[in-house]
Write a protein that holds these residues in place. Structure first.
Motif, PDB file in Angstrom:
ATOM      1  N   LEU A 157       0.706  -1.290   0.081  1.00 45.77           N
ATOM      2  CA  LEU A 157      -0.042   0.058  -0.086  1.00 45.77           C
ATOM      3  C   LEU A 157       0.816   1.053  -0.074  1.00 45.77           C
ATOM      4  O   LEU A 157       2.016   1.119   0.513  1.00 45.77           O
ATOM      5  CB  LEU A 157      -1.025  -0.024   1.321  1.00 45.77           C
ATOM      6  N   ASP A 216      -1.285  -4.791  22.073  1.00 42.30           N
ATOM      7  CA  ASP A 216      -2.110  -4.570  23.315  1.00 42.30           C
ATOM      8  C   ASP A 216      -2.284  -3.249  23.520  1.00 42.30           C
ATOM      9  O   ASP A 216      -3.337  -2.777  23.893  1.00 42.30           O
ATOM     10  CB  ASP A 216      -1.357  -5.254  24.236  1.00 42.30           C
ATOM     11  N   GLY A 231      -4.864  -1.653  20.788  1.00 38.18           N
ATOM     12  CA  GLY A 231      -6.139  -2.403  20.489  1.00 38.18           C
ATOM     13  C   GLY A 231      -6.283  -3.049  19.338  1.00 38.18           C
ATOM     14  O   GLY A 231      -7.421  -3.215  18.701  1.00 38.18           O
ATOM     15  N   VAL A 232      -5.194  -3.515  18.811  1.00 30.26           N
ATOM     16  CA  VAL A 232      -5.215  -4.577  17.484  1.00 30.26           C
ATOM     17  C   VAL A 232      -4.576  -5.763  17.751  1.00 30.26           C
ATOM     18  O   VAL A 232      -3.881  -5.825  18.750  1.00 30.26           O
ATOM     19  CB  VAL A 232      -4.957  -3.767  16.260  1.00 30.26           C
ATOM     20  N   THR A 233      -4.684  -6.533  16.791  1.00 26.90           N
ATOM     21  CA  THR A 233      -3.935  -7.792  17.062  1.00 26.90           C
ATOM     22  C   THR A 233      -2.610  -7.995  16.659  1.00 26.90           C
ATOM     23  O   THR A 233      -2.137  -7.035  15.813  1.00 26.90           O
ATOM     24  CB  THR A 233      -4.740  -9.183  16.359  1.00 26.90           C
ATOM     25  N   GLN A 237      -1.313  -9.676  14.480  1.00 30.32           N
ATOM     26  CA  GLN A 237      -1.254  -9.898  12.967  1.00 30.32           C
ATOM     27  C   GLN A 237      -1.592  -8.718  12.325  1.00 30.32           C
ATOM     28  O   GLN A 237      -0.972  -8.448  11.212  1.00 30.32           O
ATOM     29  CB  GLN A 237      -2.388 -10.924  12.639  1.00 30.32           C
ATOM     30  N   THR A 238      -2.423  -8.003  12.830  1.00 30.06           N
ATOM     31  CA  THR A 238      -2.625  -6.484  12.330  1.00 30.06           C
ATOM     32  C   THR A 238      -1.332  -5.454  12.128  1.00 30.06           C
ATOM     33  O   THR A 238      -0.966  -4.894  11.290  1.00 30.06           O
ATOM     34  CB  THR A 238      -3.842  -5.794  13.114  1.00 30.06           C
ATOM     35  N   ALA A 263       0.645  -6.840   9.714  1.00 23.54           N
ATOM     36  CA  ALA A 263       0.248  -6.349   8.405  1.00 23.54           C
ATOM     37  C   ALA A 263       0.465  -4.936   8.151  1.00 23.54           C
ATOM     38  O   ALA A 263       0.834  -4.371   6.844  1.00 23.54           O
ATOM     39  CB  ALA A 263      -1.090  -6.611   8.243  1.00 23.54           C
ATOM     40  N   ARG A 312       3.370  -3.105   5.155  1.00 24.19           N
ATOM     41  CA  ARG A 312       2.331  -2.290   4.363  1.00 24.19           C
ATOM     42  C   ARG A 312       1.398  -3.119   3.449  1.00 24.19           C
ATOM     43  O   ARG A 312       1.014  -2.876   2.487  1.00 24.19           O
ATOM     44  CB  ARG A 312       3.429  -1.590   3.356  1.00 24.19           C
ATOM     45  N   ARG A 313       0.634  -3.890   4.305  1.00 20.57           N
ATOM     46  CA  ARG A 313      -0.523  -4.851   3.742  1.00 20.57           C
ATOM     47  C   ARG A 313      -1.731  -4.312   4.361  1.00 20.57           C
ATOM     48  O   ARG A 313      -2.968  -4.814   3.625  1.00 20.57           O
ATOM     49  CB  ARG A 313      -0.258  -6.383   4.086  1.00 20.57           C
ATOM     50  N   TYR A 314      -1.770  -3.472   5.088  1.00 18.63           N
ATOM     51  CA  TYR A 314      -2.899  -2.842   5.988  1.00 18.63           C
ATOM     52  C   TYR A 314      -2.536  -1.366   6.243  1.00 18.63           C
ATOM     53  O   TYR A 314      -1.669  -1.146   7.019  1.00 18.63           O
ATOM     54  CB  TYR A 314      -3.120  -3.507   7.049  1.00 18.63           C
ATOM     55  N   SER A 315      -3.502  -0.368   5.804  1.00 23.08           N
ATOM     56  CA  SER A 315      -3.194   0.940   6.248  1.00 23.08           C
ATOM     57  C   SER A 315      -4.254   1.172   7.586  1.00 23.08           C
ATOM     58  O   SER A 315      -5.525   1.107   7.202  1.00 23.08           O
ATOM     59  CB  SER A 315      -3.684   1.941   5.077  1.00 23.08           C
ATOM     60  N   PRO A 316      -3.737   1.466   8.697  1.00 21.00           N
ATOM     61  CA  PRO A 316      -4.617   1.592   9.837  1.00 21.00           C
ATOM     62  C   PRO A 316      -5.544   2.729   9.724  1.00 21.00           C
ATOM     63  O   PRO A 316      -5.365   3.643   8.963  1.00 21.00           O
ATOM     64  CB  PRO A 316      -3.733   1.645  10.819  1.00 21.00           C
ATOM     65  N   THR A 317      -6.511   2.851  10.497  1.00 22.98           N
ATOM     66  CA  THR A 317      -7.463   3.785  10.656  1.00 22.98           C
ATOM     67  C   THR A 317      -6.744   5.138  11.219  1.00 22.98           C
ATOM     68  O   THR A 317      -5.799   4.737  11.803  1.00 22.98           O
ATOM     69  CB  THR A 317      -8.671   3.495  11.641  1.00 22.98           C
ATOM     70  N   THR A 364      -6.109   4.592  14.914  1.00 22.25           N
ATOM     71  CA  THR A 364      -5.029   3.570  15.374  1.00 22.25           C
ATOM     72  C   THR A 364      -3.831   4.235  14.956  1.00 22.25           C
ATOM     73  O   THR A 364      -2.694   3.955  15.628  1.00 22.25           O
ATOM     74  CB  THR A 364      -5.255   2.222  14.852  1.00 22.25           C
TER      75      THR A 364
END
Lengths: 71, 140
Positions: A5, A28, A31-33, A35-36, A39, A43-48, A51
């Motif tokens: 991304l 922790d 507030g995400v796992t 795995q997140t 990710a 760069r496989r997930y863009s957090p909100t 976050t």
């Protein structure tokens, strides 16, 4: 292989600079796992935005020092 | 592997296994004259087996990672679940339309029942399969 991304980040680097914090510990704290967090680092997930701010807060740095536009 | 992905694996395996048992049973009850009618006892047994395997599978998954099992899905997991549900819904909708179209040519109520039932199962299988694919490979 998943495409990367456009938003880059220094999460891994900052984790390592903060006493080798683990992905689970950071997850922790925001507030995400685990795995997140993995990710996000890959760069496989863009957090909100929320976050992203939480991550910056954990490392006590401005948001733009954690996330940046890489295209 | 996170708990949500483990849960998707459990549900995928459970659905495939129980659907195979159900439709094997239907075919063995059918004759050359036609499909066996949908039977309530068979459906009840199917449902009970599905629930028992799913519950046991989830307990096993939760025992492997109790902390994750107690946590609510996070933002990425919710996004993956929403995307998979949306796409699987299209698969299920298409298959139900196909079942209705088949009915218009066959006028077989039994076939319509099995077609719609299979559409529901395939829709759910697609949902869990897509979740697993997205958990492993997707860029969101």
């Amino acid at each position: 292989m998943a495409k990367k991304l456009p938003i880059g980040n220094r999460v891994r680097e900052l984790r390592e600079a903060h006493g080798a914090m683990t992905q689970s510990e950071l997850g922790d704290a925001v507030g995400v796992t685990r795995q997140t967090v993995a990710a996000i680092e890959q760069r496989r997930y863009s957090p909100t935005l929320e976050t992203a701010f939480r991550i910056a807060q954990v490392f006590a740095v401005p948001l733009e020092e954690v996330f940046y536009w890489q295209g | 592997m996170g708990f949500q992905e483990k849960s998707a694996w459990v549900m995928l395996a459970t659905l495939v296994l129980t659907a195979a048992l159900y439709f094997y049973n239907v075919l063995s009850l059918s004759t050359a004259d036609g499909l066996a009618p949908p039977l309530l006892p068979v459906l009840l047994v199917y449902t009970v087996i599905l629930v028992v395997i799913a519950v046991v599978g989830h307990i096993a998954a939760a025992l492997m990672s109790p902390k994750e099992a107690n946590a609510a899905p996070d933002e990425r997991e919710k996004q993956i679940a929403d995307r998979a549900e949306s796409q699987a819904g299209r698969v299920m909708g298409f298959l139900i339309m196909l079942s209705l179209a088949v009915y218009l040519f066959s006028y077989s109520g039994h076939l319509l029942f099995y077609g719609v039932f299979a559409s529901l199962i395939i829709g759910q299988v697609a949902e869990y399969l897509l979740q697993i694919v997205y958990f492993r490979t997707a860029s969101l």
